[in-house]
Design an enzyme around this catalytic site. Structure first.
Site, PDB file in Angstrom:
ATOM      1  N   HIS A   1       0.817  -1.223   0.000  1.00 45.46           N
ATOM      2  CA  HIS A   1       0.000   0.000   0.000  1.00 45.46           C
ATOM      3  C   HIS A   1       0.848   1.268   0.000  1.00 45.46           C
ATOM      4  O   HIS A   1       0.503   2.263   0.632  1.00 45.46           O
ATOM      5  CB  HIS A   1      -0.962  -0.002   1.187  1.00 45.46           C
ATOM      6  CG  HIS A   1      -1.985  -1.104   1.146  1.00 45.46           C
ATOM      7  ND1 HIS A   1      -2.520  -1.581  -0.035  1.00 45.46           N
ATOM      8  CD2 HIS A   1      -2.572  -1.818   2.159  1.00 45.46           C
ATOM      9  CE1 HIS A   1      -3.399  -2.536   0.248  1.00 45.46           C
ATOM     10  NE2 HIS A   1      -3.441  -2.702   1.551  1.00 45.46           N
TER      11      HIS A   1
ATOM     12  N   HIS B   1     -10.205   0.890   0.896  1.00 44.84           N
ATOM     13  CA  HIS B   1      -9.946  -0.308   1.706  1.00 44.84           C
ATOM     14  C   HIS B   1     -10.967  -0.455   2.834  1.00 44.84           C
ATOM     15  O   HIS B   1     -10.604  -0.699   3.984  1.00 44.84           O
ATOM     16  CB  HIS B   1      -8.527  -0.258   2.276  1.00 44.84           C
ATOM     17  CG  HIS B   1      -7.951  -1.597   2.621  1.00 44.84           C
ATOM     18  ND1 HIS B   1      -8.474  -2.395   3.613  1.00 44.84           N
ATOM     19  CD2 HIS B   1      -6.899  -2.278   2.111  1.00 44.84           C
ATOM     20  CE1 HIS B   1      -7.759  -3.506   3.708  1.00 44.84           C
ATOM     21  NE2 HIS B   1      -6.797  -3.464   2.803  1.00 44.84           N
TER      22      HIS B   1
ATOM     23  N   GLU C   1     -11.624  -4.790  -2.826  1.00 44.51           N
ATOM     24  CA  GLU C   1     -10.809  -3.670  -3.282  1.00 44.51           C
ATOM     25  C   GLU C   1     -10.618  -3.749  -4.802  1.00 44.51           C
ATOM     26  O   GLU C   1      -9.966  -4.652  -5.301  1.00 44.51           O
ATOM     27  CB  GLU C   1      -9.446  -3.703  -2.605  1.00 44.51           C
ATOM     28  CG  GLU C   1      -9.483  -3.799  -1.089  1.00 44.51           C
ATOM     29  CD  GLU C   1      -8.179  -4.323  -0.538  1.00 44.51           C
ATOM     30  OE1 GLU C   1      -7.115  -3.752  -0.865  1.00 44.51           O
ATOM     31  OE2 GLU C   1      -8.208  -5.325   0.205  1.00 44.51           O
TER      32      GLU C   1
END
Length: 351
Positions: free
Chosen positions: A104, A177, A314
């Site tokens: 991420h 998320h 996601e």
């Protein structure tokens, strides 16, 4: 009209705000900290207003939490092998924040920053947040301006519209998320009884560390086959190497070779509440994650989120795509425009 209130201050004294947008009986709470989805309330089959999004009571929860709850993830969602990639013949090094890999985008994540609130629509059904990310931020090239608009194009349908531009070629692969539990975020139940259907013939196998092998494997004959509705818990404990590597489902599903059109990616149904959620997107992949690493996180209104208390859907490019040329590439060219949409559409199934 939308509502606004204070959402607490960060450790360095910055004020965060919480906004509410609504349409009909549906409401969404959003904070400028991480451009995060804090809550989504909708009526279940019995008419009870149910919050189906896991989250925290104030900004400190989001600041200190490590599960990316509700956050806007960027520049690149998911994992990059070896925390580096090459673009236009140059190698860029990123944070190694998950073993030897980048997850991420590293330590200084977009979801841990206060975004600029660009405006709330006059009718209170939408809000836009934006962020300026300078050249070299997180190790990525180019000055990037990115925004996300949350809106209700219709009652029950929460749309996320991403837009971005950069002055150099760069990676651009944002996602939301959020963790969902259609029994209610404070229900105390896990999500294993939820029925899931994913409209994909293939998924992306991974090796240790959650890094793709580079293959696109057929779901047929595997625990990853959700082409017909199936309970999350039906196969999640099977002695399958892929499930054991990630502690459950944490894999990307192949929706299309490239971004091209809005299409239904998944449907989730909770028999307990009668709530149904559709995921509609123009992204090439869908990361299905079953909260395998949640552990006694203190959430909203006294809730405690534990193992598999929520699932995430996601929408994104495939993990490590920038290093795997056989995958659709998450590259935004200088002067070009990135735009992508995802809709979470909620409804209730009456007896």
């Amino acid at each position: 009209m939308s509502g606004k209130k204070e959402f607490g201050t960060t450790a360095d004294g910055k004020q965060a705000s919480l906004y509410t947008i609504r349409r009909g009986t549906c409401e969404a709470d959003l904070t400028d900290f991480g451009a995060s989805l804090v809550a989504f309330r909708t009526e279940d089959r019995d008419g009870r207003l149910t919050d189906v999004v896991l989250g925290y009571d104030d900004v400190r929860g989001y600041e200190e939490g490590d599960a990316s709850m509700g956050g806007s993830v960027g520049r690149n969602a998911n994992r990059i092998d070896g925390a580096s990639f090459s673009l236009n013949g140059k190698t860029f090094c990123l944070d190694r924040n998950e073993g030897e890999n980048n997850l991420h985008s590293g330590w200084n994540r977009y979801e841990k920053r206060i975004w600029k609130t660009e405006g709330v629509s006059a009718d209170g059904t939408s809000i836009t947040f934006s962020l300026y990310s300078p050249d070299g931020d997180q190790g990525f090239p180019g000055n990037l301006v990115i925004s996300v608009t949350y809106s209700f194009p219709e009652e029950g349908a929460l749309q996320l519209l991403w837009r971005a531009q950069a002055d150099q070629d760069t990676v651009c692969n944002p996602t939301n998320h959020s963790y969902f539990n259609l029994n209610g975020q404070g229900s105390g139940t896990d999500i294993c009884g939820h029925q899931v259907q994913i409209f994909a013939e293939q998924f992306i196998p991974v090796r240790k560390g959650g890094i793709p092998t580079g293959e696109q494997a057929e779901v047929e004959g595997t625990p990853f086959d959700f082409r017909a509705p199936k309970e999350i818990g039906a196969d999640i404990e099977r002695a399958d190497e892929q499930l054991q590597l990630t502690g459950g489902y944490d894999h990307n599903y192949v929706l299309a070779e490239k971004q091209d059109r809005m299409r239904r990616a998944a449907v989730v149904f909770a028999p307990k509440t009668g709530l149904r959620m559709e995921v509609i997107t123009d992204e090439p992949g869908l990361q299905f994650y079953t909260g395998n690493f949640l552990k006694k996180q203190k959430g909203k209104a006294g809730a405690v989120y534990d193992f598999r208390s929520g699932f995430a859907m996601e929408t994104q490019y495939f993990p490590n795509a920038v290093n795997l040329p056989q995958f659709a590439q998450p590259v935004l060219r200088a002067g070009g425009a990135f735009e992508s949409a995802t809709v979470y559409r909620f409804s209730r199934v009456l007896p």
